[in-house]
Design a protein around this motif. Structure first.
Motif, PDB file in Angstrom:
ATOM      1  N   LEU A  59       9.681 -14.440   5.982  1.00  0.00           N
ATOM      2  CA  LEU A  59       8.955 -14.979   7.137  1.00  0.00           C
ATOM      3  C   LEU A  59       9.053 -16.498   7.193  1.00  0.00           C
ATOM      4  N   LEU A  60       8.876 -17.149   6.054  1.00  0.00           N
ATOM      5  CA  LEU A  60       8.951 -18.615   6.058  1.00  0.00           C
ATOM      6  C   LEU A  60      10.380 -19.078   6.316  1.00  0.00           C
ATOM      7  N   HIS A  61      11.341 -18.374   5.757  1.00  0.00           N
ATOM      8  CA  HIS A  61      12.757 -18.690   6.007  1.00  0.00           C
ATOM      9  C   HIS A  61      13.050 -18.569   7.504  1.00  0.00           C
ATOM     10  N   HIS A  62      12.530 -17.524   8.136  1.00  0.00           N
ATOM     11  CA  HIS A  62      12.698 -17.338   9.581  1.00  0.00           C
ATOM     12  C   HIS A  62      12.045 -18.482  10.363  1.00  0.00           C
ATOM     13  N   LEU A  63      10.813 -18.843   9.999  1.00  0.00           N
ATOM     14  CA  LEU A  63      10.135 -19.930  10.709  1.00  0.00           C
ATOM     15  C   LEU A  63      10.878 -21.249  10.565  1.00  0.00           C
ATOM     16  N   ASP A  64      11.512 -21.478   9.437  1.00  0.00           N
ATOM     17  CA  ASP A  64      12.352 -22.657   9.260  1.00  0.00           C
ATOM     18  C   ASP A  64      13.457 -22.672  10.316  1.00  0.00           C
ATOM     19  N   HIS A  65      14.081 -21.523  10.532  1.00  0.00           N
ATOM     20  CA  HIS A  65      15.148 -21.438  11.533  1.00  0.00           C
ATOM     21  C   HIS A  65      14.617 -21.599  12.964  1.00  0.00           C
ATOM     22  N   VAL A  66      13.434 -21.075  13.229  1.00  0.00           N
ATOM     23  CA  VAL A  66      12.842 -21.245  14.565  1.00  0.00           C
ATOM     24  C   VAL A  66      12.595 -22.726  14.837  1.00  0.00           C
ATOM     25  N   GLU A  67      12.060 -23.436  13.857  1.00  0.00           N
ATOM     26  CA  GLU A  67      11.836 -24.891  14.000  1.00  0.00           C
ATOM     27  C   GLU A  67      13.172 -25.611  14.242  1.00  0.00           C
ATOM     28  N   ARG A  68      14.182 -25.258  13.457  1.00  0.00           N
ATOM     29  CA  ARG A  68      15.498 -25.907  13.583  1.00  0.00           C
ATOM     30  C   ARG A  68      16.103 -25.656  14.961  1.00  0.00           C
ATOM     31  N   ALA A  69      15.991 -24.434  15.447  1.00  0.00           N
ATOM     32  CA  ALA A  69      16.554 -24.109  16.758  1.00  0.00           C
ATOM     33  C   ALA A  69      15.792 -24.809  17.877  1.00  0.00           C
ATOM     34  N   THR A  70      14.481 -24.809  17.791  1.00  0.00           N
ATOM     35  CA  THR A  70      13.656 -25.336  18.881  1.00  0.00           C
ATOM     36  C   THR A  70      13.640 -26.858  18.925  1.00  0.00           C
ATOM     37  N   PHE A  71      13.466 -27.503  17.778  1.00  0.00           N
ATOM     38  CA  PHE A  71      13.285 -28.952  17.770  1.00  0.00           C
ATOM     39  C   PHE A  71      14.503 -29.742  17.308  1.00  0.00           C
ATOM     40  N   LEU A  72      15.381 -29.116  16.531  1.00  0.00           N
ATOM     41  CA  LEU A  72      16.519 -29.863  15.985  1.00  0.00           C
ATOM     42  C   LEU A  72      17.843 -29.480  16.644  1.00  0.00           C
ATOM     43  N   GLY A  73      17.801 -28.518  17.548  1.00  0.00           N
ATOM     44  CA  GLY A  73      18.992 -28.170  18.317  1.00  0.00           C
ATOM     45  C   GLY A  73      20.017 -27.335  17.578  1.00  0.00           C
ATOM     46  N   GLU A  74      19.637 -26.722  16.472  1.00  0.00           N
ATOM     47  CA  GLU A  74      20.594 -25.883  15.748  1.00  0.00           C
ATOM     48  C   GLU A  74      20.758 -24.549  16.463  1.00  0.00           C
ATOM     49  N   ARG A  75      21.969 -24.079  16.490  1.00  0.00           N
ATOM     50  CA  ARG A  75      22.261 -22.789  17.118  1.00  0.00           C
ATOM     51  C   ARG A  75      22.206 -21.707  16.041  1.00  0.00           C
ATOM     52  N   ILE A  76      21.407 -20.691  16.279  1.00  0.00           N
ATOM     53  CA  ILE A  76      21.271 -19.571  15.347  1.00  0.00           C
ATOM     54  C   ILE A  76      22.025 -18.391  15.962  1.00  0.00           C
ATOM     55  N   PRO A 118      12.335 -32.650  28.631  1.00  0.00           N
ATOM     56  CA  PRO A 118      12.985 -31.783  27.638  1.00  0.00           C
ATOM     57  C   PRO A 118      12.935 -32.371  26.235  1.00  0.00           C
ATOM     58  N   VAL A 119      12.886 -31.482  25.250  1.00  0.00           N
ATOM     59  CA  VAL A 119      13.023 -31.906  23.864  1.00  0.00           C
ATOM     60  C   VAL A 119      14.378 -32.610  23.770  1.00  0.00           C
ATOM     61  N   PRO A 120      14.450 -33.747  23.074  1.00  0.00           N
ATOM     62  CA  PRO A 120      15.688 -34.543  23.095  1.00  0.00           C
ATOM     63  C   PRO A 120      16.875 -33.939  22.338  1.00  0.00           C
ATOM     64  N   THR A 121      16.689 -32.790  21.720  1.00  0.00           N
ATOM     65  CA  THR A 121      17.801 -32.155  21.026  1.00  0.00           C
ATOM     66  C   THR A 121      17.979 -30.746  21.570  1.00  0.00           C
ATOM     67  N   ALA A 122      19.201 -30.350  21.781  1.00  0.00           N
ATOM     68  CA  ALA A 122      19.501 -28.998  22.249  1.00  0.00           C
ATOM     69  C   ALA A 122      20.891 -28.633  21.757  1.00  0.00           C
ATOM     70  N   PRO A 123      21.113 -27.356  21.485  1.00  0.00           N
ATOM     71  CA  PRO A 123      22.460 -26.954  21.094  1.00  0.00           C
ATOM     72  C   PRO A 123      23.444 -27.257  22.227  1.00  0.00           C
ATOM     73  N   ALA A 124      24.664 -27.549  21.866  1.00  0.00           N
ATOM     74  CA  ALA A 124      25.696 -27.846  22.868  1.00  0.00           C
ATOM     75  C   ALA A 124      25.770 -26.715  23.888  1.00  0.00           C
ATOM     76  N   GLY A 125      25.783 -27.101  25.141  1.00  0.00           N
ATOM     77  CA  GLY A 125      25.907 -26.134  26.216  1.00  0.00           C
ATOM     78  C   GLY A 125      24.628 -25.421  26.597  1.00  0.00           C
ATOM     79  N   ARG A 126      23.510 -25.784  26.010  1.00  0.00           N
ATOM     80  CA  ARG A 126      22.242 -25.138  26.348  1.00  0.00           C
ATOM     81  C   ARG A 126      21.251 -26.167  26.845  1.00  0.00           C
ATOM     82  N   ARG A 127      20.413 -25.748  27.772  1.00  0.00           N
ATOM     83  CA  ARG A 127      19.375 -26.612  28.314  1.00  0.00           C
ATOM     84  C   ARG A 127      18.190 -26.642  27.346  1.00  0.00           C
TER      85      ARG A 127
END
Length: 162
Positions: A59-76, A118-127
């Motif tokens: 669960l914590l590993h998953h939440l780490d990825h949710v944070e990364r995707a939402t705020f840091l622009g990482e694509r999962i 918008p949050v200043p980070t987003a994965p390439a090609g995504r709003r």
């Protein structure tokens, strides 16, 4: 199984602005879920505690990825895989990585002066979502999984409370 009871922490008292309230509640939930995982015993922390296969460390590993995707622009690319922490990672590794991701996410949020922007980070090609949407989404996601974590930790070693 011995029961460990910690005193529950009340919801945060925050400033009156919308951003302060949202960030205060998100940080409260983040610290609650990290504390729930910290100190959980191996290998039980990785074991499925419910028929769905959900485990506390995952669960914590998953939440780490949710944070990364939402705020840091990482694509999962495989969300289901985020529910299992790598076998070589200890509880301390996963908690530290989550706390570092939260620190980085908060640095991004510090730059968000307009919640409608918008949050200043987003994965390439995504709003990118608005900062408001991102905060509410993370409050919902973290709160949901914090509740799961409460139950899983109690099943593992009887620990309750925040």
């Amino acid at each position: 199984m011995p029961r460990t009871t910690r005193r529950d922490q009340p919801p945060p008292r925050t400033a009156d602005s919308e951003a302060d309230v949202l960030r205060g509640f998100l940080d409260y939930l983040r610290s609650s879920v990290a504390a729930k995982v910290a100190g959980a015993p191996e290998p039980e922390v990785r074991g499925a505690q419910v028929p769905s296969g959900t485990n506390l460390l995952g669960l914590l590993h998953h939440l780490d990825h949710v944070e990364r995707a939402t705020f840091l622009g990482e694509r999962i690319t495989n969300w289901q895989a985020t529910f299992q922490a790598p076998p070589q990672d200890t509880v301390e590794d996963v908690v530290a990585r989550y706390e570092e991701t939260v620190r980085r996410a908060n640095a991004v949020l510090d730059r968000c002066t307009d919640l409608a922007a918008p949050v200043p980070t987003a994965p390439a090609g995504r709003r990118a979502p608005s900062a408001r949407w991102a905060l509410v989404h993370l409050i919902e996601e973290t709160g949901r999984h914090a509740g799961h974590a409460d139950i899983l930790r109690e099943r593992i070693d009887g620990a309750t409370g925040r």
